[in-house]
Design a protein around this motif. Structure first.
Motif, PDB file in Angstrom:
ATOM      1  N   ASN A 139       0.868  -1.166   0.000  1.00  0.00           N
ATOM      2  CA  ASN A 139       0.000   0.000   0.000  1.00  0.00           C
ATOM      3  C   ASN A 139       0.907   1.217   0.000  1.00  0.00           C
ATOM      4  OD1 ASN A 139      -1.940   1.926   0.352  1.00  0.00           O
ATOM      5  ND2 ASN A 139      -2.386   1.407   2.484  1.00  0.00           N
ATOM      6  N   GLY A 140       1.181   1.782  -1.183  1.00  0.00           N
ATOM      7  CA  GLY A 140       2.114   2.897  -1.284  1.00  0.00           C
ATOM      8  C   GLY A 140       3.511   2.488  -0.850  1.00  0.00           C
ATOM      9  N   GLY A 141       3.911   1.246  -1.129  1.00  0.00           N
ATOM     10  CA  GLY A 141       5.242   0.775  -0.778  1.00  0.00           C
ATOM     11  C   GLY A 141       5.324   0.148   0.604  1.00  0.00           C
ATOM     12  N   VAL A 142       4.261   0.294   1.421  1.00  0.00           N
ATOM     13  CA  VAL A 142       4.258  -0.272   2.771  1.00  0.00           C
ATOM     14  C   VAL A 142       3.482  -1.592   2.740  1.00  0.00           C
ATOM     15  CG1 VAL A 142       3.530   0.098   5.155  1.00  0.00           C
ATOM     16  CG2 VAL A 142       4.275   2.039   3.759  1.00  0.00           C
ATOM     17  N   PRO A 143       4.104  -2.681   3.221  1.00  0.00           N
ATOM     18  CA  PRO A 143       3.374  -3.956   3.231  1.00  0.00           C
ATOM     19  C   PRO A 143       2.092  -3.844   4.044  1.00  0.00           C
ATOM     20  CG  PRO A 143       5.681  -4.268   3.807  1.00  0.00           C
ATOM     21  CD  PRO A 143       5.431  -2.794   3.770  1.00  0.00           C
ATOM     22  N   ILE A 144       1.015  -4.404   3.524  1.00  0.00           N
ATOM     23  CA  ILE A 144      -0.262  -4.365   4.235  1.00  0.00           C
ATOM     24  C   ILE A 144      -0.229  -5.382   5.370  1.00  0.00           C
ATOM     25  CG2 ILE A 144      -2.743  -4.789   4.034  1.00  0.00           C
ATOM     26  CD1 ILE A 144      -2.565  -3.786   1.183  1.00  0.00           C
ATOM     27  N   LYS A 145      -0.666  -4.949   6.525  1.00  0.00           N
ATOM     28  CA  LYS A 145      -0.712  -5.827   7.696  1.00  0.00           C
ATOM     29  C   LYS A 145      -2.142  -5.939   8.179  1.00  0.00           C
ATOM     30  CE  LYS A 145       3.397  -7.163   7.855  1.00  0.00           C
ATOM     31  NZ  LYS A 145       3.616  -8.600   7.619  1.00  0.00           N
ATOM     32  N   PRO A 146      -2.416  -6.939   9.040  1.00  0.00           N
ATOM     33  CA  PRO A 146      -3.806  -7.148   9.453  1.00  0.00           C
ATOM     34  C   PRO A 146      -4.399  -5.951  10.187  1.00  0.00           C
ATOM     35  CG  PRO A 146      -2.406  -8.938  10.235  1.00  0.00           C
ATOM     36  CD  PRO A 146      -1.505  -7.886   9.663  1.00  0.00           C
ATOM     37  N   ALA A 147      -5.712  -5.798  10.048  1.00  0.00           N
ATOM     38  CA  ALA A 147      -6.433  -4.851  10.891  1.00  0.00           C
ATOM     39  C   ALA A 147      -6.395  -5.401  12.321  1.00  0.00           C
ATOM     40  CB  ALA A 147      -7.869  -4.723  10.398  1.00  0.00           C
ATOM     41  N   LYS A 148      -6.657  -4.548  13.306  1.00  0.00           N
ATOM     42  CA  LYS A 148      -6.633  -5.001  14.697  1.00  0.00           C
ATOM     43  C   LYS A 148      -7.693  -6.058  14.934  1.00  0.00           C
ATOM     44  CE  LYS A 148      -4.622  -1.192  17.235  1.00  0.00           C
ATOM     45  NZ  LYS A 148      -4.839  -0.123  18.210  1.00  0.00           N
ATOM     46  N   PHE A 149      -7.335  -7.036  15.743  1.00  0.00           N
ATOM     47  CA  PHE A 149      -8.319  -8.044  16.141  1.00  0.00           C
ATOM     48  C   PHE A 149      -8.006  -8.498  17.562  1.00  0.00           C
ATOM     49  CE2 PHE A 149      -4.947 -10.232  13.736  1.00  0.00           C
ATOM     50  CZ  PHE A 149      -4.501 -11.141  14.686  1.00  0.00           C
ATOM     51  N   ASN A 150      -8.974  -9.112  18.186  1.00  0.00           N
ATOM     52  CA  ASN A 150      -8.784  -9.695  19.510  1.00  0.00           C
ATOM     53  C   ASN A 150      -8.396 -11.155  19.338  1.00  0.00           C
ATOM     54  OD1 ASN A 150      -9.845  -7.494  21.385  1.00  0.00           O
ATOM     55  ND2 ASN A 150     -11.510  -7.714  19.897  1.00  0.00           N
ATOM     56  N   TYR A 151      -7.304 -11.539  19.995  1.00  0.00           N
ATOM     57  CA  TYR A 151      -6.784 -12.899  19.856  1.00  0.00           C
ATOM     58  C   TYR A 151      -7.247 -13.756  21.038  1.00  0.00           C
ATOM     59  CZ  TYR A 151      -3.276 -16.625  19.615  1.00  0.00           C
ATOM     60  OH  TYR A 151      -2.633 -17.841  19.547  1.00  0.00           O
ATOM     61  N   LEU A 152      -7.953 -14.824  20.724  1.00  0.00           N
ATOM     62  CA  LEU A 152      -8.448 -15.722  21.768  1.00  0.00           C
ATOM     63  C   LEU A 152      -7.831 -17.098  21.569  1.00  0.00           C
ATOM     64  CD1 LEU A 152     -12.211 -14.733  21.380  1.00  0.00           C
ATOM     65  CD2 LEU A 152     -10.638 -13.929  23.151  1.00  0.00           C
ATOM     66  N   ARG A 153      -7.323 -17.691  22.660  1.00  0.00           N
ATOM     67  CA  ARG A 153      -6.675 -18.989  22.527  1.00  0.00           C
ATOM     68  C   ARG A 153      -7.274 -19.982  23.514  1.00  0.00           C
ATOM     69  NH1 ARG A 153      -0.354 -19.131  23.030  1.00  0.00           N
ATOM     70  NH2 ARG A 153      -0.841 -19.270  25.226  1.00  0.00           N
ATOM     71  N   PRO A 154      -8.422 -20.569  23.157  1.00  0.00           N
ATOM     72  CA  PRO A 154      -9.066 -21.533  24.057  1.00  0.00           C
ATOM     73  C   PRO A 154      -8.205 -22.776  24.238  1.00  0.00           C
ATOM     74  CG  PRO A 154     -10.101 -21.589  21.897  1.00  0.00           C
ATOM     75  CD  PRO A 154      -9.147 -20.433  21.890  1.00  0.00           C
ATOM     76  N   SER A 155      -8.336 -23.408  25.413  1.00  0.00           N
ATOM     77  CA  SER A 155      -7.571 -24.637  25.652  1.00  0.00           C
ATOM     78  C   SER A 155      -8.467 -25.858  25.653  1.00  0.00           C
ATOM     79  CB  SER A 155      -6.800 -24.533  26.976  1.00  0.00           C
ATOM     80  OG  SER A 155      -7.683 -24.202  28.016  1.00  0.00           O
TER      81      SER A 155
END
Ligand SMILES: Cc1cc2nc3c(=O)[nH]c(=O)nc-3n(C[C@H](O)[C@H](O)[C@H](O)COP(=O)(O)OP(=O)(O)OC[C@H]3O[C@@H](n4cnc5c(N)ncnc54)[C@H](O)[C@@H]3O)c2cc1C
Length: 80
Positions: free
Chosen positions: A3-19
């Motif tokens: 994006n204009g020379g800048v690599p696109i990265k993910p939008a913010k998200f909440n990370y959940l790691r159930p066990s």
């Protein structure tokens, strides 16, 4: 992709790691279409990085116990 020379990265998200499976199912029922399951990430991570998928919640099932199996059951192959 850039994006204009800048690599696109993910939008913010909440990370959940159930066990446990119960916890994972709880998150899925709680967040529904706002959530995406992350397993290996082979398809999902590139989609997130290109912002083709922008879930509010990522439910990482990589540490859910009891699902890591592949075995033969008669003529069937059972995959956890
Ligand atoms: C180099 C390469 C080669 C490939 N070759 C093949 C091939 O030969 N044949 C083929 O069919 N595919 C192929 N693929 C595609 C690959 O199999 C898919 O990327 C794979 O299914 C993704 O699995 P994952 O666990 O990484 O899922 P992720 O990338 O984590 O998720 C993929 C999608 O499935 C959803 N998801 C993941 N786990 C669950 C779950 N338990 N319940 C509900 N939704 C879930 C995610 O939310 C996401 O939408 C290839 C991919 C790559 C990178």
């Amino acid at each position: 992709m850039t994006n204009g020379g800048v690599p696109i990265k993910p939008a913010k998200f909440n990370y959940l790691r159930p066990s446990s499976l119960e916890e994972a199912v709880h998150y899925l029922s709680e967040y529904g279409d706002d959530a995406k399951v992350l397993s290996g990430g082979q398809s999902l991570i590139p989609l997130l990085n290109m912002r083709l998928s922008t879930p509010k919640y990522i439910i990482d099932i990589g540490r859910v116990g009891g699902l890591s199996y592949i075995h033969a059951d008669g003529e069937s192959l059972v995959i956890g």
